[in-house]
Scaffold this active site. Structure first.
Site, short mmCIF file in Angstrom:
data_model
loop_
_atom_site.label_atom_id
_atom_site.label_comp_id
_atom_site.label_asym_id
_atom_site.label_seq_id
_atom_site.Cartn_x
_atom_site.Cartn_y
_atom_site.Cartn_z
N GLY A 1 10.55 -13.19 5.10
CA GLY A 1 11.91 -12.67 5.12
C GLY A 1 12.83 -13.36 6.11
N GLU B 1 -2.19 -17.10 -1.67
CA GLU B 1 -2.33 -16.59 -0.31
C GLU B 1 -3.80 -16.44 0.10
OE1 GLU B 1 0.07 -13.14 -0.75
OE2 GLU B 1 -1.55 -11.84 -1.44
N GLU C 1 4.77 -23.09 -0.08
CA GLU C 1 4.75 -22.07 0.98
C GLU C 1 3.91 -22.45 2.19
OE1 GLU C 1 5.05 -17.79 0.38
OE2 GLU C 1 4.51 -18.15 -1.70
N ASP D 1 0.50 -15.43 -6.89
CA ASP D 1 0.75 -15.13 -5.48
C ASP D 1 -0.56 -14.76 -4.78
OD1 ASP D 1 2.96 -14.40 -3.38
OD2 ASP D 1 1.60 -12.70 -3.37
N LYS E 1 0.81 -1.22 0.00
CA LYS E 1 0.00 0.00 0.00
C LYS E 1 0.85 1.27 0.00
CE LYS E 1 -2.07 -1.21 3.74
NZ LYS E 1 -2.98 -1.33 4.89
N HIS F 1 7.51 -7.99 -5.05
CA HIS F 1 6.13 -8.35 -5.37
C HIS F 1 5.65 -7.33 -6.38
CE1 HIS F 1 2.14 -9.90 -5.18
NE2 HIS F 1 1.63 -8.95 -4.43
#
Length: 492
Positions: free
Chosen positions: A158, A221, A393, A217, A109, A132
């Site tokens: 990370g 998610e 993931e 992605d 954002k 991203h």
């Protein structure tokens, strides 16, 4: 600005969605060479920003952090993390003009405001990096034509990027060059050197596109990685307690169960996860997963459709403009759920008990992984990319739940992922509560399956179906590149 994907014609959309190539290790013989002697400035010092920077510095690159003036003057967390780790820190005006590569690792954002601030300061011919691509693909950010735009997207949080590097390994990563911004044809060389500096070349690198990374992605998610874990946690906890389980035991079984179950998934795919069950339990989990897939296919398809059309992003960006009113409200609702507030349980649950008492959870994992993969591939996303955004993931996200339940998961993932997670779970929970949870039988959750009757032909067919699903076929190949994966799960 207009959604970049929606400005492409159908042929261009399909070409970018389908761009995915597993890169040979020989393609990284130069490792970080292309960036040696050049100035790399990272904007943002969160989990990805700090840990990528540490790896890149340890790989011999010149790394500095550009932060907003207020963050430096007020000595905020980003300033403290960068300075405590011995990095040069300066304002945008001090560091951006000298940078050969500016890497924007701030939250989604903030990307538009960050890019509008740094772009005028960037020298001619510099490069801009992302981890991203939402700002490019969904927001449609326009970057100066003399600037090269690249992406290096590690497929994990990370902290894991750093831990795997310290072990002499790395994490699987997608790299890409924005086709509208590669004026000197050096984008791939920059992306490869950046990826190598994080250690990614030792785990596997996919050459992809900004479009393929963003669309896959978001799908992963929203559905299996976060949405399904959230919905499954809330549903399974309530079911256990309703069936008479002690709330503390129910909370622990769910909190640590996802992590333990998906550790098997990480090491040997759906095949190994299902093999951890007894044969009767395997047959039951398979049957439950097939029911779940049939019931949830329309929901998964709607999420993919809304991602492709841009409907999801436009709704989320409207909430950004409204000070995250929906996101913050949904976050508060999650914090008030029974699962999040269940008491601690001091008793021991063995690793195998998580499987034996969690047949429904295994079925939910299988159904969610396969559905997300299948729908991504049906949409034009290549199987390797779909694998990383679904199965690979999942253990990493499950691990966050084991730490502090759903709160921790939603803190660690991006606000973009959290927003999509709530959209999914708000539909999935009532859907499954109404049409599925009431049909469960003894042994599906909280107790072991007791029926020992086995039909050999049925077991043979189920095993064949599990092992030959397309995600298992591609997964066996990709896991071959990750032979040094460390064990995450510890149970409880």
């Amino acid at each position: 600005m207009a959604n970049y994907f929606n400005t492409l014609n159908l042929r261009q959309q399909l070409a970018q969605l389908g761009k995915c190539r597993f890169m040979a290790r020989e393609e990284f013989v130069d490792e970080t060479g292309y960036l040696k002697g050049k100035k790399v400035v990272i904007v943002g010092c969160g989990a990805q920003g700090l840990n990528q920077g540490l790896n890149m510095r340890d790989s011999g690159l010149d790394i500095a952090y550009a932060l907003r003036k207020e963050a430096i003057e007020e000595k905020r967390a980003s300033w403290r993390k960068a300075t405590e780790n011995g990095f040069q820190v300066g304002t945008y005006e001090e560091l951006i003009p000298q940078a050969d590569l500016v890497i924007n690792l701030t939250p989604d954002k903030q990307h538009s405001s960050v890019v509008s601030a740094v772009q005028p300061l960037m020298k001619e011919g510099a490069a801009l990096g992302y981890s991203h691509g939402l700002n490019i693909v969904e927001v449609g950010e326009q970057i100066r034509k003399d600037i090269t735009v690249v992406m290096v997207a590690p497929k994990c949080p990370g902290t894991e990027v750093r831990e795997e590097y310290k072990r002499g390994f790395g994490v699987p990563t997608l790299i890409a060059v924005h086709p509208e911004n590669d004026p000197k044809g050096e984008g791939m060389a920059i992306a490869k050197a950046w990826a190598a500096a994080t250690g990614a070349h030792r785990a596997g690198v996919l050459e992809s596109s900004f479009v393929a990374e963003v669309k896959s992605d978001l799908m992963g998610e929203q559905t299996i990685l976060c949405g399904m874990l959230q919905a499954g946690s809330l549903l399974c906890y309530d079911k256990l307690v309703a069936d008479g389980a002690e709330p503390g035991y129910a909370g622990k079984l769910i909190q640590f169960g996802w992590e333990t179950i998906t550790e098997a998934l990480k090491q040997g795919g759906i095949t190994l996860m299902m093999d951890r069950l007894s044969n009767p339990a395997k047959l039951r989990a398979y049957a439950l997963s097939e029911q779940l897939k049939e019931m949830m296919t329309p929901l998964f398809q709607k999420h993919m459709d809304d991602i492709i059309s841009g409907e999801f992003s436009s709704g989320m960006m409207a909430d950004w403009a409204n000070d995250d009113k929906k996101l913050l409200g949904w976050r508060e609702e999650t914090g008030n759920t029974s699962f999040e507030n269940s008491p601690e349980y001091d008793g021991k649950i063995s690793e195998q008990e998580y499987f034996d008492h969690g047949v429904l959870m295994v079925a939910m994992v299988k159904a969610g992984v396969e559905l997300a993969f299948e729908i991504m591939v049906d949409t034009g996303i290549i199987a390797e990319s779909a694998y990383y955004e679904s199965l690979h993931e999942l253990p990493l996200i499950a691990n966050t739940i084991s730490r502090k339940r759903l709160y921790e998961m939603n803190v660690v993932i991006s606000d973009t992922a959290e927003y999509g997670n709530y959209l999914f779970s708000h539909v999935a929970v009532p859907l499954l509560k109404e049409k599925f949870m009431g049909s469960l039988q003894a042994g599906d959750l909280g107790k072991p399956v007791v029926d020992n009757g086995i039909d050999n032909a049925q077991l043979r067919d189920v095993n064949e179906a599990i092992r030959h699903h397309p995600i298992e076929v591609v997964g066996r190949v990709l896991r071959g590149y990750m032979t040094d994966m460390k064990r995450i799960a510890v149970g409880g």
